[in-house]
Design a protein around this motif. Structure first.
Motif, PDB file in Angstrom:
ATOM      1  N   PHE A  71       0.847  -1.190   0.000  1.00 48.76           N
ATOM      2  CA  PHE A  71       0.000   0.000   0.000  1.00 48.76           C
ATOM      3  C   PHE A  71       0.880   1.237   0.000  1.00 48.76           C
ATOM      4  CE2 PHE A  71      -3.347   2.772   2.160  1.00 48.76           C
ATOM      5  CZ  PHE A  71      -4.023   2.982   0.962  1.00 48.76           C
ATOM      6  N   ASP A  72       0.897   1.914  -1.126  1.00 51.83           N
ATOM      7  CA  ASP A  72       1.633   3.165  -1.231  1.00 51.83           C
ATOM      8  C   ASP A  72       0.897   4.081  -2.200  1.00 51.83           C
ATOM      9  OD1 ASP A  72       2.340   2.295  -3.832  1.00 51.83           O
ATOM     10  OD2 ASP A  72       4.250   1.491  -3.135  1.00 51.83           O
ATOM     11  N   GLU A  73       1.563   5.136  -2.631  1.00 52.39           N
ATOM     12  CA  GLU A  73       0.907   6.126  -3.484  1.00 52.39           C
ATOM     13  C   GLU A  73       0.503   5.574  -4.847  1.00 52.39           C
ATOM     14  OE1 GLU A  73       3.735   6.401  -1.952  1.00 52.39           O
ATOM     15  OE2 GLU A  73       3.963   8.310  -0.901  1.00 52.39           O
ATOM     16  N   ARG A  74       0.979   4.373  -5.177  1.00 48.22           N
ATOM     17  CA  ARG A  74       0.607   3.755  -6.451  1.00 48.22           C
ATOM     18  C   ARG A  74      -0.690   2.962  -6.357  1.00 48.22           C
ATOM     19  NH1 ARG A  74       6.039   0.547  -7.353  1.00 48.22           N
ATOM     20  NH2 ARG A  74       5.771   0.423  -5.081  1.00 48.22           N
ATOM     21  N   GLY A  75      -1.131   2.633  -5.145  1.00 42.95           N
ATOM     22  CA  GLY A  75      -2.372   1.901  -4.970  1.00 42.95           C
ATOM     23  C   GLY A  75      -2.205   0.677  -4.100  1.00 42.95           C
ATOM     24  N   ALA A  98     -11.699  -3.148  -5.640  1.00 45.04           N
ATOM     25  CA  ALA A  98     -11.342  -3.689  -4.331  1.00 45.04           C
ATOM     26  C   ALA A  98     -11.917  -2.800  -3.241  1.00 45.04           C
ATOM     27  CB  ALA A  98      -9.824  -3.790  -4.183  1.00 45.04           C
ATOM     28  N   SER A  99     -12.100  -3.386  -2.062  1.00 39.23           N
ATOM     29  CA  SER A  99     -12.631  -2.582  -0.960  1.00 39.23           C
ATOM     30  C   SER A  99     -12.080  -3.069   0.376  1.00 39.23           C
ATOM     31  CB  SER A  99     -14.161  -2.619  -0.932  1.00 39.23           C
ATOM     32  OG  SER A  99     -14.628  -3.930  -0.654  1.00 39.23           O
ATOM     33  N   GLY A 113     -10.252   0.439 -10.755  1.00 38.74           N
ATOM     34  CA  GLY A 113      -9.226   0.761 -11.734  1.00 38.74           C
ATOM     35  C   GLY A 113      -8.802  -0.446 -12.522  1.00 38.74           C
ATOM     36  N   VAL A 114      -7.531  -0.513 -12.830  1.00 40.78           N
ATOM     37  CA  VAL A 114      -6.973  -1.638 -13.587  1.00 40.78           C
ATOM     38  C   VAL A 114      -5.827  -2.231 -12.780  1.00 40.78           C
ATOM     39  CG1 VAL A 114      -7.626  -0.715 -15.837  1.00 40.78           C
ATOM     40  CG2 VAL A 114      -5.402  -0.124 -14.862  1.00 40.78           C
ATOM     41  N   ALA A 115      -5.580  -3.520 -13.015  1.00 43.16           N
ATOM     42  CA  ALA A 115      -4.528  -4.215 -12.289  1.00 43.16           C
ATOM     43  C   ALA A 115      -3.183  -4.038 -12.983  1.00 43.16           C
ATOM     44  CB  ALA A 115      -4.862  -5.695 -12.188  1.00 43.16           C
ATOM     45  N   GLN A 116      -2.184  -3.755 -12.192  1.00 40.03           N
ATOM     46  CA  GLN A 116      -0.809  -3.707 -12.682  1.00 40.03           C
ATOM     47  C   GLN A 116      -0.016  -4.798 -11.983  1.00 40.03           C
ATOM     48  OE1 GLN A 116       0.577   0.294 -11.911  1.00 40.03           O
ATOM     49  NE2 GLN A 116      -0.275   1.085 -13.822  1.00 40.03           N
ATOM     50  N   THR A 117       0.774  -5.545 -12.742  1.00 43.06           N
ATOM     51  CA  THR A 117       1.549  -6.646 -12.184  1.00 43.06           C
ATOM     52  C   THR A 117       2.681  -6.113 -11.305  1.00 43.06           C
ATOM     53  OG1 THR A 117       1.077  -7.970 -14.147  1.00 43.06           O
ATOM     54  CG2 THR A 117       2.881  -8.706 -12.746  1.00 43.06           C
ATOM     55  N   ALA A 185      -4.246   0.127  -9.941  1.00 43.68           N
ATOM     56  CA  ALA A 185      -3.991   1.492 -10.411  1.00 43.68           C
ATOM     57  C   ALA A 185      -5.342   2.185 -10.506  1.00 43.68           C
ATOM     58  CB  ALA A 185      -3.284   1.461 -11.760  1.00 43.68           C
ATOM     59  N   CYS A 186      -5.630   3.038  -9.572  1.00 48.26           N
ATOM     60  CA  CYS A 186      -6.993   3.540  -9.372  1.00 48.26           C
ATOM     61  C   CYS A 186      -7.351   4.698 -10.306  1.00 48.26           C
ATOM     62  CB  CYS A 186      -7.167   4.020  -7.937  1.00 48.26           C
ATOM     63  SG  CYS A 186      -6.814   2.769  -6.685  1.00 48.26           S
TER      64      CYS A 186
END
Length: 226
Positions: A71-75, A98-99, A113-117, A185-186
């Motif tokens: 959990f950081d500024e990237r999501g 996600a919630s 958003g979309v998932a980033q690996t 990635a929100c």
């Protein structure tokens, strides 16, 4: 019709005057408060439990609960068997929601958003921090696939445990090729605060430009009706 047990939510909600200037700062604040309450009062048993929703090839939703491990500024991010149902569906569409929900605090955060690996370095670093038994379980479970019974799982666990015994080192167990993770990635982050009479607060940050969750120029705040 069965009797319905009704609870009037007594949360403090969240106002525009109280909300942080970026979704990252507000989310970090609430996550930290949930973790602290879990330790102090014990009524938030798993503060990092993250419900993750994906869609299958027919457009039907799938939801399951994992643990938020990044959990950081990237999501927010989580780890999984990438050959599991969630991994296959993420690979097909990239769409994810996600919630985080804390009923005793009358709070929730929704991410869309979309998932980033996750990078292999991130995955390897986290995998080595897991208890030895959890690392063995990652090998033993062909996640989401049918199995005849628990005995098959136990047998697989014992086989891998014998192959890679616990010597107390982070690299005792190799990282499986099929084990990885994703970050959301929100493009939208909603903060829900429960109030009396079902007049809850829903403050939503919507992406309006490039930037991280902590870039105020990338987000616009508005209120939704409960």
């Amino acid at each position: 019709m069965t009797d319905v047990h009704r609870v009037d939510y007594t949360g403090e909600g969240l106002s525009e005057l109280e909300v942080a200037p970026t979704p990252w700062q507000q989310a970090r604040r609430w996550v930290d408060e949930a973790v602290a309450r879990s330790r102090e009062l014990g009524d938030v048993p798993e503060p990092l439990a993250l419900s993750v929703a994906t869609v299958d090839p027919d457009g039907r939703p799938n939801v399951r609960t994992v643990l938020m491990r990044f959990f950081d500024e990237r999501g927010p991010g989580f780890v999984t068997n990438t050959e599991s149902t969630k991994g296959v569906e993420i690979a097909a569409t990239g769409a994810v929601a996600a919630s985080l929900t804390w009923p005793s605090m009358f709070r929730a955060i929704r991410f869309r958003g979309v998932a980033q690996t996750l990078t292999r370095e991130e995955v390897t670093g986290y995998f080595g921090s897991r208890p030895w038994a959890s690392r063995i379980s990652a090998w033993a479970s062909q996640q989401s696939r049918p199995v005849e019974g628990r005995a098959d799982l136990e047998e697989a666990y014992e086989r891998y445990a014998a192959q890679w015994p616990d010597r107390g080192n982070a690299d005792d167990v190799p990282v499986p090729d099929f084990w990885g993770g994703y970050r959301v990635a929100c493009d939208e982050v909603e903060f829900w605060g429960g109030r009396r009479n079902r007049l809850h607060d829903r403050l939503v940050f919507t992406r309006v430009g490039e930037g991280s969750l902590d870039d105020p120029d990338a987000w616009q705040l508005h209120r939704r009706q409960p």
